[in-house]
Write an enzyme that holds these catalytic residues in place. Structure first.
Site, mmCIF file in Angstrom:
data_model
loop_
_atom_site.group_PDB
_atom_site.id
_atom_site.type_symbol
_atom_site.label_atom_id
_atom_site.label_comp_id
_atom_site.label_asym_id
_atom_site.label_seq_id
_atom_site.Cartn_x
_atom_site.Cartn_y
_atom_site.Cartn_z
ATOM 1 N N ASP A 165 6.207 4.837 -4.906
ATOM 2 C CA ASP A 165 7.006 4.486 -3.731
ATOM 3 C C ASP A 165 8.471 4.296 -4.123
ATOM 4 O O ASP A 165 8.779 4.025 -5.293
ATOM 5 C CB ASP A 165 6.503 3.170 -3.122
ATOM 6 C CG ASP A 165 5.088 3.308 -2.583
ATOM 7 O OD1 ASP A 165 4.659 4.444 -2.319
ATOM 8 O OD2 ASP A 165 4.417 2.267 -2.450
HETATM 9 N N1 URA Z 1 0.446 1.813 -5.226
HETATM 10 C C1 URA Z 1 1.415 1.482 -4.327
HETATM 11 O O1 URA Z 1 1.187 0.758 -3.382
HETATM 12 N N2 URA Z 1 2.635 2.017 -4.540
HETATM 13 C C2 URA Z 1 2.944 2.813 -5.584
HETATM 14 O O2 URA Z 1 4.090 3.243 -5.720
HETATM 15 C C3 URA Z 1 1.918 3.127 -6.504
HETATM 16 C C4 URA Z 1 0.667 2.614 -6.293
#
Ligand code: URA
Length: 237
Positions: A102
């Site tokens: 993310d």
């Molecule tokens: N899980 C999440 O919620 N975000 C990420 O970036 C990776 C795994």
């Protein structure tokens, strides 16, 4: 594609020519004489007929990047810088991400031009362990350990997450090992307890660790590291 198909797709040869060339022992793939038309060849293989190069074979490329917060895991984005902007290599248009993080997550990201390799890593059945360090708004209790180990039901996908290992490091800090990569998985797992994830960082994928690589920096993977991540070759310390 199969080698016999590769040959017969060339304008000057048909399927019978391909069979004859294979039988004649005049074809080489990566320097080895090949008579088996079923052999799978890819854009990375060098294919020769006598002294003529039919396909030069492009280099396969594999990079490990330490993604900073604020960069998107996409090849381009209208508002945010892309993780590819951090990579100082030629032919970036040829590259794609083997998995995503993310915008507000930092950590280990893999980038390649080899679609077969990245698919093997990111398929739901790949089971490659991914380790995250998590900071949360609310305290993390021992109950989380049990619930994550049992698996959580995700209604949207209609599935139960694979057993995950949670190690509590402090009142609001933990290390979580996942063996799959569902959409926003870590945030949704903590969301089950209405506990917001404030910081998320991926420390490792399989045997690959960020080590001392600074945020925003990258390095090429070694041949051994590339092989080691493939199913069947994995050793995870
Ligand atoms: N899980 C999440 O919620 N975000 C990420 O970036 C990776 C795994």
């Amino acid at each position: 594609m199969r080698l016999d198909r590769f040959i017969s797709n060339l304008a000057r040869f048909n399927r019978q020519d391909a069979r004859q060339l294979l039988a004649s022992g005049r074809l080489r793939v990566d320097g080895q004489t090949v008579a088996d038309g079923c052999l799978q060849v890819r854009e990375f293989n060098r294919i020769e007929l006598d002294d003529e190069v039919l396909q030069a074979g492009k280099p396969a490329r594999f990079y490990l990047l330490h993604k900073p917060v604020g960069y998107v895991s996409a090849t381009k984005h209208p508002e945010h810088p892309s993780v590819l902007d951090l990579l100082d290599v030629p032919d970036k248009h040829d590259l794609h991400l083997a998995g995503r993080l993310d915008l507000n997550t930092s950590g280990l990201l893999l980038i390649t031009n080899d679609g077969h390799w990245s698919r093997q890593l990111t398929l739901p059945g790949s089971r490659l362990p991914k380790v995250y360090r998590v900071q949360t708004a609310q305290p993390i209790s021992a109950e989380y350990v049990e619930v994550f180990a049992r698996g959580l039901y995700f209604a949207y996908e209609d599935l139960t997450t694979l057993p995950a290992e949670l190690q509590i490091l402090g009142p609001r800090e933990a290390r979580l090992t996942l063996h799959e990569g569902r959409y926003h998985q870590v945030k949704r797992m903590f969301g089950h307890f209405r506990n917001q994830v404030l910081g998320l960082h991926r420390e490792s994928i399989g045997a690959l660790h960020l080590g001392e690589l600074p945020s925003g920096a990258w390095r090429a993977l070694t041949v051994q590291e590339v092989r080691q991540l493939q199913p069947g070759n994995r050793t995870v310390p």
